[in-house]
Design an enzyme around this catalytic site. Structure first.
Site, PDB file in Angstrom:
ATOM      1  N   LYS A 243      79.729  -0.816   6.617  1.00  0.00           N
ATOM      2  CA  LYS A 243      80.547  -1.646   7.506  1.00  0.00           C
ATOM      3  C   LYS A 243      79.658  -2.180   8.628  1.00  0.00           C
ATOM      4  O   LYS A 243      78.814  -1.458   9.149  1.00  0.00           O
ATOM      5  CB  LYS A 243      81.699  -0.817   8.076  1.00  0.00           C
ATOM      6  CG  LYS A 243      82.694  -1.622   8.916  1.00  0.00           C
ATOM      7  CD  LYS A 243      83.902  -0.774   9.335  1.00  0.00           C
ATOM      8  CE  LYS A 243      84.907  -1.586  10.147  1.00  0.00           C
ATOM      9  NZ  LYS A 243      86.082  -0.790  10.560  1.00  0.00           N
TER      10      LYS A 243
ATOM     11  N   SER B 138      90.797  -2.702   9.732  1.00  0.00           N
ATOM     12  CA  SER B 138      89.702  -3.606   9.936  1.00  0.00           C
ATOM     13  C   SER B 138      88.592  -3.517   8.900  1.00  0.00           C
ATOM     14  O   SER B 138      87.769  -4.438   8.819  1.00  0.00           O
ATOM     15  CB  SER B 138      89.101  -3.345  11.321  1.00  0.00           C
ATOM     16  OG  SER B 138      88.518  -2.056  11.378  1.00  0.00           O
TER      17      SER B 138
ATOM     18  N   SER C 249      92.147   1.951  10.036  1.00  0.00           N
ATOM     19  CA  SER C 249      91.249   0.959   9.437  1.00  0.00           C
ATOM     20  C   SER C 249      90.476   1.374   8.186  1.00  0.00           C
ATOM     21  O   SER C 249      89.866   0.528   7.546  1.00  0.00           O
ATOM     22  CB  SER C 249      90.241   0.466  10.466  1.00  0.00           C
ATOM     23  OG  SER C 249      90.846  -0.531  11.250  1.00  0.00           O
TER      24      SER C 249
HETATM   25  N1  GLN Z   1      94.918  -2.085  13.138  1.00  0.00           N
HETATM   26  C1  GLN Z   1      94.621  -1.262  14.259  1.00  0.00           C
HETATM   27  C2  GLN Z   1      94.127  -2.116  15.411  1.00  0.00           C
HETATM   28  O1  GLN Z   1      94.162  -3.279  15.280  1.00  0.00           O
HETATM   29  C3  GLN Z   1      93.607  -0.207  13.893  1.00  0.00           C
HETATM   30  C4  GLN Z   1      92.251  -0.739  13.741  1.00  0.00           C
HETATM   31  C5  GLN Z   1      91.263   0.341  13.442  1.00  0.00           C
HETATM   32  O2  GLN Z   1      91.587   1.407  12.948  1.00  0.00           O
HETATM   33  N2  GLN Z   1      90.025   0.058  13.762  1.00  0.00           N
HETATM   34  O3  GLN Z   1      93.714  -1.631  16.421  1.00  0.00           O
END
Ligand code: GLN
EC number: 6.3.5.7
Length: 482
Positions: A76, A151, A175
């Protein structure tokens, strides 16, 4: 070779069926063929990957190979990797070539794994659909009209489309698990503190945790063996004896008590997801498990609590991007304050700015007690609910997401709807507990559905066992998007 498990790949490398150089070349070719459509990778660097493959071939030839030696892993783009452009999905870091390796990257390098490329992601990991990336959206390989989740959307897409045998992700509120569920793969967020955050670009430090994303629970166990371990450069890293996460994979599940939180089953779960969960539970009962109803009374507050705490921490973490030390700087400005203003106005996207504004607000004098402190108190109550629930059950199951993947563009104009994608996942981050998602079928428009398996602190080996036993008797994890 594209569908092989990590163990199969490792065996084939050892038996000299192919070299790591050949394996890496094949995956690079596949990326070249499919990435223009999926946009799963931000950066691919054949030269570095092939140099690593050559070194891995030497390790294999001289008998120094470990289980992941010579195997390509997609990283990532939140993990700093020396010599690699490391953008975190943001314009702010669109020119940042990392001078050092993150703890996680170091561990993969030491294991002789190949970095096959840096995967696309929501900007600074803020998002649930990969649509906030400065590098454009990623498509779901099961249906290119659908989001891959976020994400870690690029990572999930790369594994599902077989552009990499496995990938890393990070999970602050869901995410790893949400994109894993939406792309039909497996992913685990470990107990907070097991995976080093050194060199993992910070979003909300008390919630962020790196973890693996792969085709199966068995693969996840092998990846966790490499990824976990104490790192003195991360002040929240846990000092624990090394654990072999494959050790319990074969254990039978007879007598396992699965807790089903009544709050999760009452929530807005769609019918196709509910049906798939029911079928998975039938499978688990056949394997000897029993189900008990448990209660997580404060769990419905996870989203509001998360959206106070995560932006608060983000507003502090992102203050370092000022155009001075590294990253983007506005090309023209009148004075220092104007340089900061223009750099941050141009360097950050809309969602990141929204989080910084919310975070600054909840931390400001007069609102701190009302929002931030209150959210911290609720966070503790959410964690205590789990501790209580684990007195009645060994593991908790439910849906990873309320629906299958939504369409690209469907929620990007409505932040609240987008935030609700993490309704089941964010509690585990608030509690710091491990949680994972495995594929259990398909729903509306033939899009994948994930089962959420949550465990108490340090129960990763048991959770992987529970997931693996299901994958031995089902083949959802082997299905391919065509
Ligand atoms: N969807 C969540 C956010 O927008 C979690 C994102 C994540 O786990 N990095 O913060």
């Amino acid at each position: 070779m594209f569908n092989a498990s990590l163990k199969q790949l490792s065996n084939q490398l050892a038996e000299k069926k192919f070299s790591s150089t050949e394996l890496t070349t094949q995956f690079l070719r596949r990326i070249k063929q499919f990435n223009p459509e999926y946009n799963a990778f931000i950066t691919v660097d054949e030269e570095i990957s092939l140099a690593q493959a050559k070194a891995a071939d030497k390790m294999i030839a001289t008998g120094q190979a470990g289980p992941l030696t010579g195997i390509p892993i997609a990283q990532k783009d939140i993990f700093c990797a020396k010599g690699w452009l490391t953008t975190c999905g943001s314009r702010m870091l669109s020119n940042f070539v990392s001078p050092y390796d993150a703890g996680v990257i170091e561990r993969f390098n030491q294991a002789g794994a190949i970095n096959i490329g840096k995967t696309n992601m929501d900007e600074f990991a803020m998002g649930s659909s990969n649509e906030t990336s400065y590098y454009g959206m990623v498509k779901n390989p099961w249906d290119i009209a659908a989001v891959p989740g976020g994400s870690s959307g690029g990572a999930a897409c790369a594994v599902a489309a077989r552009l990499a045998p496995a990938a890393t992700g990070t999970d602050t509120g869901g995410s790893i698990r949400q994109p894993a569920a939406l792309c039909g793969i497996s992913g685990i967020k470990p107990t907070y503190g097991l995976v080093s955050r050194y060199g993992m670009i910070a979003f909300a430090s008390s919630l962020d945790q790196g973890g693996p994303m792969a085709k199966s629970a068995e693969d996840l166990a092998l990846l966790l063996n490499v990824m976990t371990g104490f790192d003195p450069r991360d002040s929240t890293s846990l000092r624990r004896d090394a654990e072999d996460y494959t050790q319990d994979l074969q254990k039978p599940l007879a007598g396992l008590r699965i807790g089903l939180p009544k709050e999760y089953f009452a929530e807005s779960m769609s019918q196709d997801v509910a049906n798939a969960i029911e079928k998975a539970l039938i499978e688990y009962r056949k394997l000897g498990a029993q189900t008990v109803e448990v209660s997580l009374p404060n769990a419905p507050l996870s989203i509001p609590v998360y959206y106070v705490l995560a932006p608060a921490e983000a507003s502090s973490n992102l203050s370092r991007f000022d155009g001075v030390r590294y990253g983007y700087r506005a090309p023209s400005y009148s004075d220092l304050a104007d340089m900061y203003r223009k750099t941050r106005a141009q360097g950050f996207g809309a969602e990141v700015k929204r989080r910084i504004l919310i975070g600054t607000y909840v931390l400001s004098h007069g609102y701190y007690d009302a929002y931030y402190i209150k959210a911290q108190k609720l966070r503790r109550l959410i964690a205590q609910d789990f501790t209580e629930a684990y007195k009645q059950c060994d593991i908790i199951m439910g849906p990873t997401t309320p629906t299958v993947a939504f369409n690209l563009g469907e929620k990007s104009g409505d932040p609240i709807q987008m935030y609700l994608s993490d309704i089941y996942t964010s509690a585990a981050n608030l509690a710091g507990m491990p949680a994972m998602s495995i594929p259990i079928g398909f729903g509306d428009k033939n899009r994948p559905i994930g089962l959420h398996i949550m465990g108490n602190y340090f129960k990763e080996a048991q959770m992987l066992n529970i997931a693996h036993q299901y994958q031995l008797v089902t083949d959802w994890h082997l299905k391919l998007p065509v």
